[in-house]
Design an enzyme around this catalytic site. Structure first.
Site, PDB file in Angstrom:
ATOM      1  CE  LYS A  37     -74.801  -1.423 -41.828  1.00  0.00           C
ATOM      2  NZ  LYS A  37     -75.285  -0.079 -42.106  1.00  0.00           N
TER       3      LYS A  37
ATOM      4  CG  ASP B 172     -83.073  -2.338 -41.034  1.00  0.00           C
ATOM      5  OD1 ASP B 172     -84.213  -2.089 -40.650  1.00  0.00           O
ATOM      6  OD2 ASP B 172     -82.566  -1.836 -42.057  1.00  0.00           O
TER       7      ASP B 172
HETATM    8  C1  LIG Z   1     -75.846  -7.216 -43.615  1.00  0.00           C
HETATM    9  C2  LIG Z   1     -76.027  -5.899 -44.266  1.00  0.00           C
HETATM   10  N1  LIG Z   1     -75.655  -5.779 -45.541  1.00  0.00           N
HETATM   11  C3  LIG Z   1     -75.802  -4.605 -46.185  1.00  0.00           C
HETATM   12  C4  LIG Z   1     -76.346  -3.505 -45.549  1.00  0.00           C
HETATM   13  C5  LIG Z   1     -76.523  -2.242 -46.310  1.00  0.00           C
HETATM   14  O1  LIG Z   1     -75.724  -1.189 -45.838  1.00  0.00           O
HETATM   15  P1  LIG Z   1     -76.189   0.291 -46.097  1.00  0.00           P
HETATM   16  O2  LIG Z   1     -77.419   0.541 -45.276  1.00  0.00           O
HETATM   17  O3  LIG Z   1     -75.027   1.115 -45.705  1.00  0.00           O
HETATM   18  O4  LIG Z   1     -76.527   0.391 -47.534  1.00  0.00           O
HETATM   19  C6  LIG Z   1     -76.739  -3.606 -44.216  1.00  0.00           C
HETATM   20  C7  LIG Z   1     -77.313  -2.472 -43.502  1.00  0.00           C
HETATM   21  O5  LIG Z   1     -77.751  -2.562 -42.368  1.00  0.00           O
HETATM   22  C8  LIG Z   1     -76.588  -4.842 -43.558  1.00  0.00           C
HETATM   23  O6  LIG Z   1     -76.944  -5.012 -42.281  1.00  0.00           O
END
Ligand SMILES: Cc1ncc(COP(=O)(O)O)c(C=O)c1O
Length: 401
Positions: free
Chosen positions: A76, A123
């Site tokens: 992120k 989150d």
């Molecule tokens: C580990 C992880 N994978 C995937 C995602 C999904 O990303 P997005 O919210 O941009 O769809 C998140 C989002 O917080 C995440 O923390």
């Protein structure tokens, strides 16, 4: 029951795609150059798992491991660093092509930006990335988190010097709360999803994620591996998936792989939107109760949804048990293959591929998705053990397959 594997899929008519201008090779190159100037930048590993691929009946299986990203255990920070650079570049009236992350670390510049407060809802992973990026620049961050957030995720954000407020709301309502707090306090909201009137910063965040996609294609090409025929990407608000899909579509055109968008069945707003098949996004409300905390988002980023709607072959809604299979599988992939520490939201792709290739109840689905011995599958393990206690429990718990 956490080990239960339920998978629902929809394969909507593809629309005439419009290629996302924010994700053209030139733009993505500019983002990558900026990332290369951030302390601690390194290309994250892309693992080729030949033994596991063979066992599953695939030609190749590639997993990009984002647990190594800037030592933050998830991808992120790529979005947060690029978005902050652009925000500060505009404030300081610095043309973007001059930007280098270290520019903002000069004492004279730090003095100008040190009172800025960046705020977001998360989150866990986006908030940690933003808190870290703000800390690198000597700025402050306030991070709102939804009800049920585990302590380790709060602690990891506090370690970066940010103030954390855990709310009694779900993720999407927490986003609204953070936006209100920004407006009331004169803070800058850096959210990884868009809404009407708030589009520019989330678009930068999507661009930031494209570095991960760009690295993956380069790694595959540099190693002389086959190009992916199938890309499985997990979605919360869909920003990361849009970056991957938009990047690959722009780069590969007619050689473009099939894209499959995966969600938790407790927060499957894109699956429901694709099912409705009228082009408009749908919302999922309620508790969004899933072990895949990063995917617990019931409202899609509208900009990301348009990219995913136009380019994706299928939308798949998965129970928690699918992620559990992925976590266990990557922890012990098989003789000779590299083990990967992959958390709940990270392991969904390998978990889904494993279910499809080994469970006869999904054989029709497997065929529909054209998964066979000629397939080269690419997945993104987007986080490591961001909830270490649950990770250990799952890895050492009863085998899910
Ligand atoms: C580990 C992880 N994978 C995937 C995602 C999904 O990303 P997005 O919210 O941009 O769809 C998140 C989002 O917080 C995440 O923390």
């Amino acid at each position: 029951m956490i080990r239960e594997t339920s998978i629902k899929a929809v394969f909507p008519e593809k629309r005439l795609p419009h290629y996302p201008e924010d994700l053209t090779p030139d733009r993505v190159k500019q983002v990558r150059t900026l990332h290369e100037s951030v302390d601690g930048y390194a290309v994250t590993p892309l693992f080729h798992l030949p033994e596991l691929a063979g066992r599953l009946g695939l030609k190749n299986l590639y997993v990009k491991d984002e647990s190594f990203r800037f030592g933050l255990n998830a991808f992120k920070s790529l979005g947060a660093t690029w978005a902050l650079t652009r925000i500060l570049g505009e404030r300081l009236e610095q043309p973007v092509f001059l930007l280098d992350f270290s520019y903002f670390k000069q004492p004279v510049i730090r003095e100008k930006i040190r009172d800025l407060v960046f705020v977001t809802a998360t989150d866990g992973n986006h908030g940690r990335g933003l808190a870290w990026a703000a800390g690198q620049l000597g700025c402050r961050a306030v991070i709102y988190m939804p009800a049920g957030t585990v302590k380790s995720r709060v602690k990891n954000i506090e370690k970066e010097g940010a103030r954390v407020c855990v709310t009694d709301m779900n993720y999407d309502d927490t986003v609204r709360l953070a936006a209100d707090a920004a407006r009331d306090n004169g803070w800058i909201i850096v959210q990884d999803t868009a809404w009407e009137g708030y589009e520019q910063i989330p678009a930068w965040i999507v661009q930031g994620y494209a570095t991960m996609a760009g690295e993956s294609l380069e790694q595959i090409q540099d190693a002389g591996f086959d190009l992916p025929t199938h890309v499985f990407i997990q979605a919360g608000v869909g920003s990361m998936a849009a970056a991957v899909v938009g990047y690959y579509a722009n780069q590969l055109n007619q050689d473009c792989p099939l894209f499959f968008i995966m969600e938790s069945d407790q927060a499957d707003c894109m699956y429901k939107s694709a099912l409705a098949d009228d082009g408009r996004p749908r919302v999922v409300g309620g508790q969004l109760n899933t072990i895949m905390a990063g995917l617990a988002c019931g409202e899609a980023n509208p900009f990301a949804w348009e990219i995913l709607r136009d380019f994706s072959t299928g939308f798949i809604s998965c129970s928690d048990g699918v992620a559990v299979q992925g976590m266990q599988l990557l922890a012990k992939p098989g003789l000779g293959d590299e083990p990967i520490v992959s958390g709940e939201s990270g392991a969904l792709g390998p978990g889904l591929v494993h279910c499809l290739m080994t469970d006869p109840k999904f054989s029709d689905l497997k065929e529909k998705m054209k998964l066979n011995q000629t397939s080269s599958v690419l997945c993104f393990s987007t986080e490591g053990d961001t909830d270490p206690e649950n990770y250990q429990k799952i890895i050492h718990g009863p085998k899910a397959y």
